[in-house]
Design a protein around this motif. Structure first.
Motif, short mmCIF file in Angstrom:
data_model
loop_
_atom_site.label_atom_id
_atom_site.label_comp_id
_atom_site.label_asym_id
_atom_site.label_seq_id
_atom_site.Cartn_x
_atom_site.Cartn_y
_atom_site.Cartn_z
N SER A 158 0.83 -1.21 0.00
CA SER A 158 0.00 0.00 0.00
C SER A 158 0.86 1.26 0.00
N ILE A 159 1.88 1.27 0.84
CA ILE A 159 2.74 2.45 0.93
C ILE A 159 3.49 2.68 -0.38
N ILE A 160 4.04 1.62 -0.96
CA ILE A 160 4.79 1.78 -2.21
C ILE A 160 3.86 2.20 -3.34
N ASN A 161 2.64 1.71 -3.36
CA ASN A 161 1.69 2.13 -4.39
C ASN A 161 1.41 3.62 -4.28
N GLN A 162 1.29 4.15 -3.08
CA GLN A 162 1.06 5.57 -2.89
C GLN A 162 2.30 6.38 -3.30
N CYS A 163 3.48 5.92 -2.88
CA CYS A 163 4.72 6.61 -3.25
C CYS A 163 4.92 6.61 -4.76
N LEU A 164 4.57 5.52 -5.40
CA LEU A 164 4.73 5.40 -6.85
C LEU A 164 3.87 6.42 -7.57
N ALA A 165 2.61 6.54 -7.17
CA ALA A 165 1.70 7.46 -7.84
C ALA A 165 2.08 8.91 -7.60
N LEU A 166 2.73 9.20 -6.47
CA LEU A 166 3.11 10.57 -6.15
C LEU A 166 4.54 10.90 -6.55
N GLY A 167 5.14 10.05 -7.39
CA GLY A 167 6.46 10.36 -7.94
C GLY A 167 7.60 10.20 -6.99
N CYS A 168 7.49 9.30 -6.02
CA CYS A 168 8.55 9.12 -5.03
C CYS A 168 9.09 7.70 -5.01
N PHE A 169 8.82 6.92 -6.03
CA PHE A 169 9.32 5.55 -6.09
C PHE A 169 9.46 5.15 -7.54
N PRO A 170 10.50 4.36 -7.89
CA PRO A 170 10.68 3.94 -9.29
C PRO A 170 9.48 3.15 -9.80
N ARG A 171 9.32 3.12 -11.12
CA ARG A 171 8.18 2.45 -11.74
C ARG A 171 8.22 0.94 -11.50
N VAL A 172 7.17 0.41 -10.93
CA VAL A 172 7.00 -1.02 -10.74
C VAL A 172 5.58 -1.37 -11.15
N LYS A 173 5.38 -2.63 -11.45
CA LYS A 173 4.07 -3.10 -11.87
C LYS A 173 3.18 -3.29 -10.66
N VAL A 174 2.00 -2.66 -10.69
CA VAL A 174 1.04 -2.76 -9.60
C VAL A 174 -0.19 -3.51 -10.11
N ILE A 175 -0.54 -4.59 -9.43
CA ILE A 175 -1.69 -5.41 -9.82
C ILE A 175 -2.79 -5.20 -8.78
N HIS A 176 -3.96 -4.78 -9.23
CA HIS A 176 -5.10 -4.64 -8.35
C HIS A 176 -5.81 -5.98 -8.28
N THR A 177 -5.84 -6.56 -7.10
CA THR A 177 -6.29 -7.94 -6.94
C THR A 177 -7.79 -8.06 -6.71
N SER A 178 -8.49 -6.94 -6.61
CA SER A 178 -9.94 -7.00 -6.39
C SER A 178 -10.61 -5.92 -7.21
N ASP A 179 -11.67 -6.33 -7.93
CA ASP A 179 -12.45 -5.36 -8.70
C ASP A 179 -13.56 -4.73 -7.87
N LYS A 180 -13.86 -5.32 -6.71
CA LYS A 180 -14.95 -4.84 -5.88
C LYS A 180 -14.46 -3.97 -4.73
N ILE A 181 -13.31 -4.31 -4.18
CA ILE A 181 -12.78 -3.58 -3.03
C ILE A 181 -11.57 -2.77 -3.49
N ARG A 182 -11.67 -1.46 -3.42
CA ARG A 182 -10.59 -0.61 -3.89
C ARG A 182 -9.39 -0.68 -2.96
N GLY A 183 -8.20 -0.51 -3.54
CA GLY A 183 -7.00 -0.38 -2.74
C GLY A 183 -6.25 -1.66 -2.47
N GLN A 184 -6.79 -2.82 -2.84
CA GLN A 184 -6.10 -4.08 -2.60
C GLN A 184 -5.15 -4.33 -3.78
N VAL A 185 -3.85 -4.25 -3.51
CA VAL A 185 -2.85 -4.30 -4.58
C VAL A 185 -1.80 -5.35 -4.26
N TYR A 186 -1.13 -5.77 -5.32
CA TYR A 186 0.00 -6.70 -5.23
C TYR A 186 1.07 -6.20 -6.18
#
Length: 783
Positions: free
Chosen positions: A370-398
């Motif tokens: 969760s933290i790395i996903n936020q840092c990534l979107a705000l330009g504070c972490f190198p580009r990595v692949k983010v997979i959203h594991t749920s279509d119903k519940i927002r914010g669940q990432v891998y």
């Protein structure tokens, strides 16, 4: 006609809401609270049995544990910090995003033109209340912006480090309990081999089992928090019932008077005579806030207040009661397994603790994602692949790359240290620092976002900050005993994040300073040798006004561009999610006859973005809706840079483009035959034809009976025809170079950024773009 819900429908909605809450509460057992649940395994175990010399001392120690558990996880996080969520998202960067939105302290890449263009929504209410003195002071002083960003990065790095250390600590603690069981087997060996066998069973076997469990744990992460919660939650639930029953048994059997130790008198006596060796942290609860995006606030509060908190209090009380009546015994009384009364139950306990220790590591792993996903979107972490594991519940990432990196670091720590005390010292320091950062940011949120009095903010900071500083001082005494490793990890992660943020900022500033005016592009014509070919060209750029330098560089060397050009910019907002109906901003570049559009795609730091499987379709439909809405206005939106309007409803009411059933279209060299004269060398430098790529392409048609004016229908038809002719995607490939004479720090940060940029994933917009349709334009950025 206004609809009013009946009492029956309201009660049904309430019932469904509570059912959803209970479901999330059950899942949170296996994801959020696993780490808190396993704390009894090593909370008292970090204190040597020799440090407890009297029954009064153990009562004071339990009082310290009780009040720590009450003040930090219950009072601070469950009752206060969880209220400061950012539209359902938690964590250090969620607090930082709140400050960026309401106090303008952000240092994210932006410029004045971007702010002007983004003021698109006429329905947004103006800010009626005047900013407080504290807000004005912080907004005025740029140095405070850097301090707040530095705090956010420190807190994020500590959470990432915790994701490395806690799995190793919890799993190794559980396998050490198995090692004590295997130790009994060594008694059957001959006396000459007994010492060697005991060493193997107590050191090498637990480490080997721990590594195997950790590898299995990280392998399961791709299933996502939803499935893992269902898999792990029953284990934690059984564990909590077990330790609750164990605690009640020990309280009534050994020392019922332990209940009176919750009195503040005991903790005051403990603090007066406390020894540095006894200072250990129990409140391992930062992940409870960082994992908020995976579960709702209510589900986390219900689970903690109704199950976790009472179970832990009873378990600690029972363990303290057992220790108080077994002082001076030859056994290792400080370990929880020794308080299990029956040998068979003790073996069951050790096996169960192994499983629950793996579950306990889940909270830190998901919090790290969760933290790395936020840092990534705000330009504070190198580009990595983010997979959203749920279509119903927002914010669940891998995040696969981060998952395997965490696994390697965790296994390396387990093998390298193979000592619970050393890993525990580093873990305690990481958790304390993260909690102290959240306290500082939360005090700013109270003053700047909640707009409370500075006295209330100062009281929050002093009360919780003084407690956490006391814990921090205790951890620093163990710096040379394993805690130094945390500093190594912190330096590595902070260097990566600061270098990436600095390079991104400098790159954006270069783009803004070297952009070309829109008139330069629209003035180009056949008389200057510039031709327009059929098809659509998507130009991805970070700027929202003017023409990016890399595209002007391309036109200068290859004077041709498509009949329809679309400049696409992705702009992150300091909010978790942007509604689809508010996501796209469409405008024109130049006059209508040029067929040049600009699209700004807004997204939150937890949104999925840049998926070209359907992204192109959304852009075309949004532009079609823009053309249709513009045609109904009396005043044409043809300002020099074009007025941006919100387009995102994706309506199919007959006023714009109508999507047809998708068909499998070939996207390869043969689909671009009409453009072959000017870019054949770019598509395949070797001259060999690549195999066509099969992908679903949505086709569009005009509404047959829509009352559109003739110029609007003609422009829409040209857009549809251009789509049928083919699509090309233009990306700028930057190479940063430092000016001669720059200082060492600037050269070092740019060097790190350049290494990261070359070795991390390609820009997300290019991940699913067919190779035959991708045009990358390289430029040297002199910083």
């Amino acid at each position: 006609m206004e609809f009013q819900s009946s009492p029956r429908s309201s009660s049904r909605h309430l019932k469904d809401s509570w059912q959803h809450t209970l479901l999330l509460s059950f899942q949170s057992l296996g994801v959020v609270f696993g780490r808190l649940s396993i704390a009894p395994l090593f909370a008292f175990g970090t204190i040597g049995a020799g440090d407890i010399d009297s029954e009064e001392r153990i009562h004071q120690l339990f009082s310290f544990v009780f009040w720590t558990l009450t003040i930090i996880p219950l009072l601070k996080y469950a009752l206060i910090v969880l209220r400061a969520d950012n539209d359902g998202e938690g964590g250090t960067f969620a607090l930082y995003s709140l400050l960026c939105r309401h106090a303008k302290v952000g240092l994210l890449p932006n410029d004045k033109s971007t702010n002007e263009v983004m003021q698109y929504d006429e329905e947004t209410p103006s800010k009626t209340k005047e900013d407080s003195r504290a807000t004005r002071y912080i907004e005025k002083h740029k140095s405070s912006h850097y301090v707040i960003l530095f705090l956010a990065l420190i807190g994020s790095c500590m959470t990432i480090c915790d994701g490395v250390l806690t799995p190793a600590l919890s799993v190794l603690t559980a396998t050490s309990g198995l090692g004590r069981s295997f130790k009994d087997i060594s008694q059957h060996f001959p006396s000459s081999e007994r010492a060697r066998a005991e060493k193997v069973f107590t050191r090498y076997v637990p480490v080997s089992i721990a590594c195997a469990v950790l590898i299995c744990l990280f392998t399961l992460q791709h299933y996502g928090s939803h499935k893992i919660g269902f898999i792990f939650a029953p284990i934690v639930f059984i564990w909590l019932l077990f330790i609750t029953g164990l605690g009640l048994y020990n309280i009534f059997y050994y020392d019922l008077q332990i209940i009176y130790a919750i009195s503040p008198v005991y903790i005051s006596k403990f603090m007066k005579s406390v020894d540095i060796r006894s200072w250990r942290l129990l409140g391992r609860s930062e992940a409870m806030f960082a994992d908020l995006g995976h579960f709702s606030k209510r589900s986390i509060k219900v689970t903690f207040l109704c199950l976790i908190y009472p179970a832990l209090v009873l378990c600690y009380a029972g363990q303290a009661a057992f220790i108080s009546k077994n002082l001076g015994a030859s056994m290792d009384i400080v370990h929880l397994s020794e308080s299990v009364p029956n040998r068979l139950l003790r073996h069951i306990f050790r096996v169960l603790s192994l499983f629950v220790s793996a579950v306990g590591s889940q909270a830190t792993i998901t919090a790290t994602f969760s933290i790395i996903n936020q840092c990534l979107a705000l330009g504070c972490f190198p580009r990595v692949k983010v997979i959203h594991t749920s279509d119903k519940i927002r914010g669940q990432v891998y995040i696969p790359d981060v998952n395997w990196l965490l696994m390697l670091l965790t296994v390396a720590i387990t093998i390298g240290f193979h000592n619970i005390s050393l890993i525990g010292n580093a873990t305690g320091l990481a958790i304390i620092c993260a909690m102290l950062v959240s306290t500082c940011l939360m005090s700013l949120v109270i003053a700047l976002y909640w707009e409370k009095r500075l006295l209330l903010s100062a009281c929050f900071l002093v009360f919780f900050g003084s407690i956490e500083l006391m814990y921090l001082s205790a951890c620093l005494f163990n710096f040379h005993k394993g805690a130094w490793y945390l500093v190594v990890l912190l330096v590595i992660f902070m260097t990566i994040m600061i270098a990436w943020h600095y390079g991104t900022l400098k790159k954006y500033e270069f783009d803004v300073e070297n952009k070309v005016s829109s008139d330069w592009l629209t003035d180009l014509g056949p008389g200057l040798g510039v031709t327009r070919v059929q098809g659509i060209g998507f130009i991805y750029t970070d700027i929202v006004t003017g023409i990016p330098a890399f595209f002007s560089h391309f036109i200068t060397n290859l004077p041709a561009f498509h009949q329809v050009l679309i400049f696409v910019s992705f702009k992150s907002s300091p909010v978790p999610h942007i509604s689809p109906c508010q996501r796209y901003l469409i405008g024109r570049v130049g006059h209508k006859e040029y067929k040049i559009y600009r699209c700004i795609v807004r997204y939150g730091y937890c949104d999925r973005t840049r998926n070209t499987d359907d992204f192109e379709e959304h852009i075309i439909r949004s532009i079609g809706e823009f053309i249709s809405r513009e045609g109904n206005d009396l005043e044409a939106l043809t300002s020099p840079e074009g007025k941006m309007i919100v387009v995102g409803s994706q309506t199919t009411d007959g006023n714009a483009l109508i999507p047809l059933d998708g068909d499998m279209s070939s996207i390869g060299p043969e689909s671009l035959e009409k453009n072959e004269n000017w870019r054949s060398s770019l598509l395949d430098p070797s001259g060999s034809a690549s195999a066509p790529i099969r992908r679903k392409k949505v086709r569009f048609t005009l509404p047959p009976n829509s009352p559109l004016r003739l110029p609007v229908r003609e422009e829409l038809q040209e857009l549809v025809d251009a789509r049928e002719s083919g699509t090309a995607y233009f990306l700028g490939q930057s190479h940063l170079s430092v000016r001669f004479g720059a200082n060492f720090m600037k050269r070092f940060l740019i060097m790190i950024y350049d290494v990261l940029d070359k070795n991390c994933r390609e820009p997300p917009v290019a991940l699913n773009i067919p190779h035959a349709a991708l045009v990358e334009v390289g430029m040297v950025y002199v910083i």
